[in-house]
Structure formats: C-alpha cells, structure tokens
Scaffold this motif. Structure first.
Motif, PDB file in Angstrom:
ATOM      1  N   GLN A 162       7.974 -24.896 -16.083  1.00  0.00           N
ATOM      2  CA  GLN A 162       7.357 -25.274 -17.350  1.00  0.00           C
ATOM      3  C   GLN A 162       7.427 -26.778 -17.579  1.00  0.00           C
ATOM      4  OE1 GLN A 162       9.669 -22.509 -19.786  1.00  0.00           O
ATOM      5  NE2 GLN A 162       7.750 -21.666 -20.578  1.00  0.00           N
ATOM      6  N   ARG A 163       8.557 -27.377 -17.228  1.00  0.00           N
ATOM      7  CA  ARG A 163       8.704 -28.822 -17.400  1.00  0.00           C
ATOM      8  C   ARG A 163       7.702 -29.587 -16.537  1.00  0.00           C
ATOM      9  NH1 ARG A 163      14.787 -29.752 -16.228  1.00  0.00           N
ATOM     10  NH2 ARG A 163      15.126 -27.514 -16.435  1.00  0.00           N
ATOM     11  N   ILE A 164       7.493 -29.107 -15.300  1.00  0.00           N
ATOM     12  CA  ILE A 164       6.504 -29.758 -14.439  1.00  0.00           C
ATOM     13  C   ILE A 164       5.106 -29.580 -15.020  1.00  0.00           C
ATOM     14  CG2 ILE A 164       5.471 -29.806 -12.144  1.00  0.00           C
ATOM     15  CD1 ILE A 164       8.142 -28.789 -11.042  1.00  0.00           C
ATOM     16  N   GLY A 165       4.819 -28.389 -15.528  1.00  0.00           N
ATOM     17  CA  GLY A 165       3.522 -28.150 -16.148  1.00  0.00           C
ATOM     18  C   GLY A 165       3.281 -29.066 -17.325  1.00  0.00           C
ATOM     19  N   CYS A 166       4.298 -29.257 -18.137  1.00  0.00           N
ATOM     20  CA  CYS A 166       4.194 -30.151 -19.280  1.00  0.00           C
ATOM     21  C   CYS A 166       3.967 -31.594 -18.824  1.00  0.00           C
ATOM     22  CB  CYS A 166       5.461 -30.042 -20.127  1.00  0.00           C
ATOM     23  SG  CYS A 166       5.371 -30.860 -21.724  1.00  0.00           S
ATOM     24  N   PHE A 167       4.633 -31.974 -17.758  1.00  0.00           N
ATOM     25  CA  PHE A 167       4.451 -33.315 -17.200  1.00  0.00           C
ATOM     26  C   PHE A 167       2.995 -33.525 -16.768  1.00  0.00           C
ATOM     27  CE2 PHE A 167       4.284 -36.032 -13.424  1.00  0.00           C
ATOM     28  CZ  PHE A 167       4.865 -37.201 -13.909  1.00  0.00           C
ATOM     29  N   TYR A 187       3.780 -41.406  -9.504  1.00  0.00           N
ATOM     30  CA  TYR A 187       4.844 -42.017  -8.718  1.00  0.00           C
ATOM     31  C   TYR A 187       5.495 -40.942  -7.863  1.00  0.00           C
ATOM     32  CZ  TYR A 187       7.005 -40.672 -13.212  1.00  0.00           C
ATOM     33  OH  TYR A 187       7.359 -40.012 -14.353  1.00  0.00           O
ATOM     34  N   ASP A 188       6.474 -41.320  -7.051  1.00  0.00           N
ATOM     35  CA  ASP A 188       7.057 -40.435  -6.043  1.00  0.00           C
ATOM     36  C   ASP A 188       7.561 -39.126  -6.635  1.00  0.00           C
ATOM     37  OD1 ASP A 188       8.676 -43.203  -4.281  1.00  0.00           O
ATOM     38  OD2 ASP A 188       6.606 -42.499  -4.274  1.00  0.00           O
ATOM     39  N   LYS A 189       7.386 -38.034  -5.858  1.00  0.00           N
ATOM     40  CA  LYS A 189       7.836 -36.714  -6.321  1.00  0.00           C
ATOM     41  C   LYS A 189       9.341 -36.689  -6.575  1.00  0.00           C
ATOM     42  CE  LYS A 189       4.179 -33.925  -4.181  1.00  0.00           C
ATOM     43  NZ  LYS A 189       3.858 -32.884  -3.169  1.00  0.00           N
ATOM     44  N   SER A 190      10.099 -37.412  -5.753  1.00  0.00           N
ATOM     45  CA  SER A 190      11.555 -37.437  -5.947  1.00  0.00           C
ATOM     46  C   SER A 190      11.911 -38.055  -7.291  1.00  0.00           C
ATOM     47  CB  SER A 190      12.236 -38.211  -4.817  1.00  0.00           C
ATOM     48  OG  SER A 190      11.765 -39.554  -4.771  1.00  0.00           O
ATOM     49  N   LEU A 191      11.157 -39.048  -7.692  1.00  0.00           N
ATOM     50  CA  LEU A 191      11.391 -39.696  -8.977  1.00  0.00           C
ATOM     51  C   LEU A 191      10.930 -38.805 -10.127  1.00  0.00           C
ATOM     52  CD1 LEU A 191      12.510 -42.168 -10.320  1.00  0.00           C
ATOM     53  CD2 LEU A 191      10.309 -43.307  -9.996  1.00  0.00           C
ATOM     54  N   ILE A 192       9.831 -38.093  -9.930  1.00  0.00           N
ATOM     55  CA  ILE A 192       9.393 -37.125 -10.945  1.00  0.00           C
ATOM     56  C   ILE A 192      10.471 -36.065 -11.148  1.00  0.00           C
ATOM     57  CG2 ILE A 192       7.686 -35.349 -11.507  1.00  0.00           C
ATOM     58  CD1 ILE A 192       5.631 -36.954  -9.938  1.00  0.00           C
ATOM     59  N   ALA A 193      11.020 -35.575 -10.037  1.00  0.00           N
ATOM     60  CA  ALA A 193      12.075 -34.563 -10.122  1.00  0.00           C
ATOM     61  C   ALA A 193      13.263 -35.086 -10.914  1.00  0.00           C
ATOM     62  CB  ALA A 193      12.510 -34.149  -8.717  1.00  0.00           C
ATOM     63  N   SER A 194      13.693 -36.295 -10.594  1.00  0.00           N
ATOM     64  CA  SER A 194      14.826 -36.893 -11.302  1.00  0.00           C
ATOM     65  C   SER A 194      14.535 -37.061 -12.778  1.00  0.00           C
ATOM     66  CB  SER A 194      15.166 -38.243 -10.674  1.00  0.00           C
ATOM     67  OG  SER A 194      16.189 -38.903 -11.388  1.00  0.00           O
ATOM     68  N   THR A 195      13.306 -37.501 -13.086  1.00  0.00           N
ATOM     69  CA  THR A 195      12.914 -37.696 -14.478  1.00  0.00           C
ATOM     70  C   THR A 195      12.949 -36.386 -15.259  1.00  0.00           C
ATOM     71  OG1 THR A 195      11.463 -39.521 -13.825  1.00  0.00           O
ATOM     72  CG2 THR A 195      11.062 -38.536 -15.987  1.00  0.00           C
ATOM     73  N   LEU A 196      12.619 -35.291 -14.579  1.00  0.00           N
ATOM     74  CA  LEU A 196      12.590 -33.986 -15.236  1.00  0.00           C
ATOM     75  C   LEU A 196      13.930 -33.265 -15.160  1.00  0.00           C
ATOM     76  CD1 LEU A 196       9.072 -32.691 -14.106  1.00  0.00           C
ATOM     77  CD2 LEU A 196       9.710 -33.942 -16.171  1.00  0.00           C
ATOM     78  N   LEU A 232      -1.694 -24.397 -20.047  1.00  0.00           N
ATOM     79  CA  LEU A 232      -1.150 -24.533 -21.401  1.00  0.00           C
ATOM     80  C   LEU A 232      -0.413 -23.278 -21.825  1.00  0.00           C
ATOM     81  CD1 LEU A 232      -4.169 -26.320 -23.118  1.00  0.00           C
ATOM     82  CD2 LEU A 232      -1.862 -27.258 -22.923  1.00  0.00           C
ATOM     83  N   ASP A 233      -0.983 -22.116 -21.522  1.00  0.00           N
ATOM     84  CA  ASP A 233      -0.324 -20.855 -21.873  1.00  0.00           C
ATOM     85  C   ASP A 233       1.009 -20.724 -21.150  1.00  0.00           C
ATOM     86  OD1 ASP A 233      -2.370 -20.161 -23.545  1.00  0.00           O
ATOM     87  OD2 ASP A 233      -3.366 -18.818 -22.111  1.00  0.00           O
ATOM     88  N   PHE A 234       1.048 -21.180 -19.893  1.00  0.00           N
ATOM     89  CA  PHE A 234       2.282 -21.059 -19.116  1.00  0.00           C
ATOM     90  C   PHE A 234       3.398 -21.910 -19.701  1.00  0.00           C
ATOM     91  CE2 PHE A 234       5.109 -22.452 -15.677  1.00  0.00           C
ATOM     92  CZ  PHE A 234       5.584 -21.220 -15.245  1.00  0.00           C
ATOM     93  N   VAL A 235       3.077 -23.135 -20.101  1.00  0.00           N
ATOM     94  CA  VAL A 235       4.131 -23.996 -20.657  1.00  0.00           C
ATOM     95  C   VAL A 235       4.404 -23.648 -22.118  1.00  0.00           C
ATOM     96  CG1 VAL A 235       3.661 -25.870 -19.065  1.00  0.00           C
ATOM     97  CG2 VAL A 235       2.550 -25.861 -21.287  1.00  0.00           C
ATOM     98  N   PRO A 245       2.813 -37.597 -27.301  1.00  0.00           N
ATOM     99  CA  PRO A 245       2.451 -37.053 -25.995  1.00  0.00           C
ATOM    100  C   PRO A 245       3.650 -36.329 -25.401  1.00  0.00           C
ATOM    101  CG  PRO A 245       2.856 -39.400 -25.839  1.00  0.00           C
ATOM    102  CD  PRO A 245       2.880 -39.052 -27.318  1.00  0.00           C
ATOM    103  N   PRO A 246       3.444 -35.438 -24.427  1.00  0.00           N
ATOM    104  CA  PRO A 246       4.567 -34.756 -23.786  1.00  0.00           C
ATOM    105  C   PRO A 246       5.583 -35.756 -23.288  1.00  0.00           C
ATOM    106  CG  PRO A 246       2.475 -33.834 -23.067  1.00  0.00           C
ATOM    107  CD  PRO A 246       2.147 -35.068 -23.857  1.00  0.00           C
ATOM    108  N   VAL A 247       6.849 -35.467 -23.504  1.00  0.00           N
ATOM    109  CA  VAL A 247       7.878 -36.428 -23.131  1.00  0.00           C
ATOM    110  C   VAL A 247       8.353 -36.243 -21.705  1.00  0.00           C
ATOM    111  CG1 VAL A 247       8.687 -36.685 -25.486  1.00  0.00           C
ATOM    112  CG2 VAL A 247       9.684 -34.903 -24.064  1.00  0.00           C
ATOM    113  N   CYS A 248       7.985 -35.124 -21.068  1.00  0.00           N
ATOM    114  CA  CYS A 248       8.428 -34.915 -19.693  1.00  0.00           C
ATOM    115  C   CYS A 248       7.461 -35.561 -18.724  1.00  0.00           C
ATOM    116  CB  CYS A 248       8.532 -33.432 -19.395  1.00  0.00           C
ATOM    117  SG  CYS A 248       7.086 -32.479 -19.804  1.00  0.00           S
TER     118      CYS A 248
END
Length: 248
Positions: A162-167, A187-196, A232-235, A245-248
């Motif tokens: 859900q967090r990735i969907g919101c992102f 930006y890099d997936k590793s950084l997205i993961a860390s951010t989330l 949208l329904d999933f998140v 705006p979404p914060v994730c």
C-alpha cells in the motif's frame, strides 16, 4: 562540478510567478517577492553531490526548481537516517534561522537538480518586518509537521504494498490521475525502499504483490498504471482525507 544553468532556465526559476507559487511567498507583494528573486542564484547539481552538511553554518537556504534531494541525519555511530525526499517547489535549509544559523540536517542530490540559493540573512531581515512572510513561514512549518504525521500514520496503518502504491499515486499530479498513465521512478529503488521504511528484499516482494493486486506493469524504472481506480482502491484512499500530496 557545479555549473550555472542557462539564461532561459535561470529566468524561469527566478520569475515572480515561480516564487509566488511557493507557500513561503504566497500573498506577498511583487516588490517583496522580488527582493528574494533578485538575490537568488540558480545552479545545477549532479547526482551524488552534497548540498549542505548538518551543523555547518548556513549562508543560504535553498529552493528546488528541478530534481530530487535527500535530507538525512548522521548518528554518532555514523549511521545515516533518512528524513525526507524533496523535489520541485520545496524549500530547505530555512529552519537554520532557529538553530543559530546552523543546518539541522544534511542534504544530498539524488537526481540531477537545478536549485536556487537565497541568502539566509535576507530571510531573517524580512521576517522582522513582513508579517505576511512570518505567517507563511509558520504555515510552511505546520504543513511540514502535518506531512510527517501522515507519513507516520501510513507506516503504522498501511502495508508495504500500500505504501508503494501511495508513492506511485503521489508521482501523478491530480489532473494526470487517469488510466494508462506511464511513470518513471524518480530515483533509485533502494532509496525509495528506504524512504518508505523497508528493506530492499521487502520492497521487491511488496512491489510484486502490488503488481498482482492492481495490474500495474513494471519494467526497470518504468511503471504503467492501467487502472488508476484499482490502484486507488488498493491503497484504500490513503490520502483522500487531505489536500496535501501523498507523503510516501
């Protein structure tokens, strides 16, 4: 290497309309806003460059025109703690005025960026005499705090997919939230993961779940959303209750 950007780009970044579109300068007169626009210097930065370091004396605060910045704190043990990811129309470094003019975090460019440097002393001087600017400064701080609260809420209430969907939804301006939209991860997936707030392996598994549940297509950094409603329904309307705006 840091380079001054072209005259055309510089003119756009330093325009009154750009400045007046920022919360910090909203509802201010052209004359008052022009003080900041005239004093600003536009520079280009490459991915990986450090914009400023925590606890260092601040001479400027910064406005992002394009690109992405990572704000982080370094612990006494040398561990890096991510604080926020910032992009176009975000301001950073201005809170140094409350900390003896020292930066409260470090900032690193994570995708090539054009950034305005504005003298911090100018902000301090104008805050003393401009009530609208002072009000805007408080509004910016409240907005930042609200975003942080929403992020914490998502960490506790929403699953990793859900967090990735919101992102992903957050990468789509409201007018572009339609079926068949194509995104490039900023930006890099590793950084997205860390951010989330997740490890790389967790991020990969969650991304696969999100793909199975919503039908999104992922190829490298390219993401295609066939059905925005399904996503949208999933998140579960994770940001429908707020104008932020979404914060994730």
């Amino acid at each position: 290497m840091i380079a001054i950007i072209t005259a055309g780009d510089s003119k756009q970044c330093k325009s009154l309309s750009f400045f007046k579109g920022l919360t910090l300068f909203a509802n201010m007169s052209d004359e008052d806003v022009a003080r900041f626009a005239d004093a600003a210097l536009v520079k280009s930065y490459k991915k990986g460059q450090i914009l400023y370091l925590e606890s260092v004396q601040a001479e400027f605060f910064y406005i992002i025109c394009t690109g992405w910045l990572k704000l982080f704190h370094t612990t006494d043990e040398g561990e890096e703690v991510g604080l926020a990811m910032l992009t176009k129309n975000n301001i950073t470094g201005e809170n140094a005025i409350f900390e003896q003019d020292k930066f409260t975090s470090s900032a690193q460019v994570v995708e090539d960026a054009h950034i305005l440097s504005v003298p911090l002393n100018l902000l301090k001087e104008q805050l003393r005499v401009n009530n609208q600017l002072a009000f805007n400064m408080m509004a910016s701080m409240v907005q930042y705090q609200r975003r942080h609260e929403l992020q914490m809420e998502q960490y506790f209430l929403y699953s990793a997919p859900q967090r990735i969907g919101c992102f992903l939804i957050g990468l789509c301006p409201a007018l572009e939230q339609k079926d068949g939209v194509i995104l490039n991860l900023p930006y890099d997936k590793s950084l997205i993961a860390s951010t989330l707030g997740m490890k790389g392996a967790t991020f990969s598994r969650a991304l696969n779940i999100l793909r199975d549940e919503t039908g999104i297509h992922i190829s490298g950094t390219r993401v295609t959303i066939d059905s925005m409603k399904r996503l949208l329904d999933f998140v579960n309307g994770c940001y429908s209750h707020t104008h932020l705006p979404p914060v994730c």
